[in-house]
Enzyme design. Structure first.
Site, PDB file in Angstrom:
ATOM      1  CB  VAL A  36      -7.346   7.527  -1.758  1.00  0.00           C
ATOM      2  CG1 VAL A  36      -7.145   7.673  -3.389  1.00  0.00           C
ATOM      3  CG2 VAL A  36      -6.029   7.303  -0.908  1.00  0.00           C
ATOM      4  CG  ASP A  37     -12.865  12.216  -2.518  1.00  0.00           C
ATOM      5  OD1 ASP A  37     -13.611  11.557  -3.366  1.00  0.00           O
ATOM      6  OD2 ASP A  37     -13.298  13.588  -2.070  1.00  0.00           O
TER       7      ASP A  37
END
Length: 305
Positions: free
Chosen positions: A180-181
């Site tokens: 998750v960026d």
């Protein structure tokens, strides 16, 4: 030996340890509270020169003084807050103390002759090596330890953002680890659907051959009629992008049948999203195969698995 000088040495060192713990926990603590905690810690040195010296060396006594130092420096708000302060004090003590002790013994033989020459100047003022390491060694050890702690913290944050993701498009179903960026801010300009980047490295055989050819030569997308016969043609969306690939301006993305992100004891069923495939390896160590848009983590309610 002057007891007041030895006491001052330990007072400074204990105060520095509390300062390091405060910096580690990112707590704003006044100099007065740090000094009070350091003073409490230094009392145990004085006890070593009294009939209570045997009691002063007991581990329980040291624990009591550590608790008192933590309370003086950070106060008590709740148990968790207090325990974090106490553990940070011990951690910084072990890190810095171990580093300084190791370097001290490494160079001890080299500075023995120097110590002998200055003994008459330092007589009664404690070990000059101890003073040297408080003045110079502590800041160096702190910088070294802080960098390693920051690295561990970044690793922790990184792996806390790792999730399992399940993607289904027609007969293509794949489960992989995703990161998750927050740096992924790709959206479909028409529907505002968030875009996930998925690396097909190692999954090439699971995707239709003509689709794989399209991803190998994305410039074919702009050719008239080039994508009409593809099995996923009706799912294709073109996303403006300059970050994926060397020169490509248009990023092909596809509307999946379903995307599920597994977190804790349940999963998130993402209702609105696109998946863009790349043949590039996203992680050097193959730790993850997908870069997940953060909006996907809040796009739907979590279901219990």
């Amino acid at each position: 030996m002057y007891l007041d000088v030895i006491w001052l040495l330990n007072l400074l060192f204990d105060s520095l340890l509390l300062t390091g713990a405060a910096l580690m926990l990112k707590r704003k603590v006044s100099v007065v509270r740090i000094g009070a905690g350091g003073f409490i810690g230094s009392i145990i040195i004085i006890l070593n020169f009294t009939p209570l010296y045997a009691w002063a060396e007991h581990p329980l006594t040291k624990l009591i003084f550590s608790i008192a130092m933590t309370l003086a420096a950070f106060g008590y708000r709740r148990l968790k807050y207090f325990v974090k302060g106490l553990m940070a004090l011990y951690l910084i003590t072990f890190l810095l103390g171990g580093t300084m002790l190791g370097v001290h013994y490494l160079f001890q033989s080299n500075i023995t002759s120097v110590q002998t020459k200055v003994t008459y100047l330092m007589n009664g003022f404690g070990d000059p090596v101890s003073w040297l390491f408080v003045i110079i060694g502590f800041p160096v050890s702190w910088i070294f330890s802080k960098r390693n702690l920051d690295s561990l913290e970044m690793t922790k944050i990184k792996f806390e953002k790792m999730v399992k993701v399940l993607i289904t498009i027609d007969d293509f179903t794949v489960t992989a680890t995703g990161l998750v960026d927050s740096g992924n801010q790709l959206y479909d300009p028409l529907t505002q659907a968030p875009v996930m980047i998925f690396s097909l490295k190692g999954y090439e055989e699971q995707i239709p051959v003509n689709m794989l050819h399209l991803l190998q030569q994305p410039e074919c997308i702009m050719e008239s009629g080039a994508v009409y016969d593809l099995p996923w043609a009706g799912r294709l969306r073109l996303i403006p992008s300059k970050v994926i690939g060397a020169d490509q301006q248009i990023l092909p993305a596809f509307k999946p049948d379903s995307v599920q992100i597994y977190v804790d004891d349940g999963f998130i069923d993402v209702k609105k999203c696109l998946v863009s495939f790349t043949l590039q390896q996203l992680s050097p160590e193959m730790e993850y195969a997908a870069i997940i848009h953060p909006k996907m983590m809040v796009s739907a309610k979590k279901s219990v698995s």
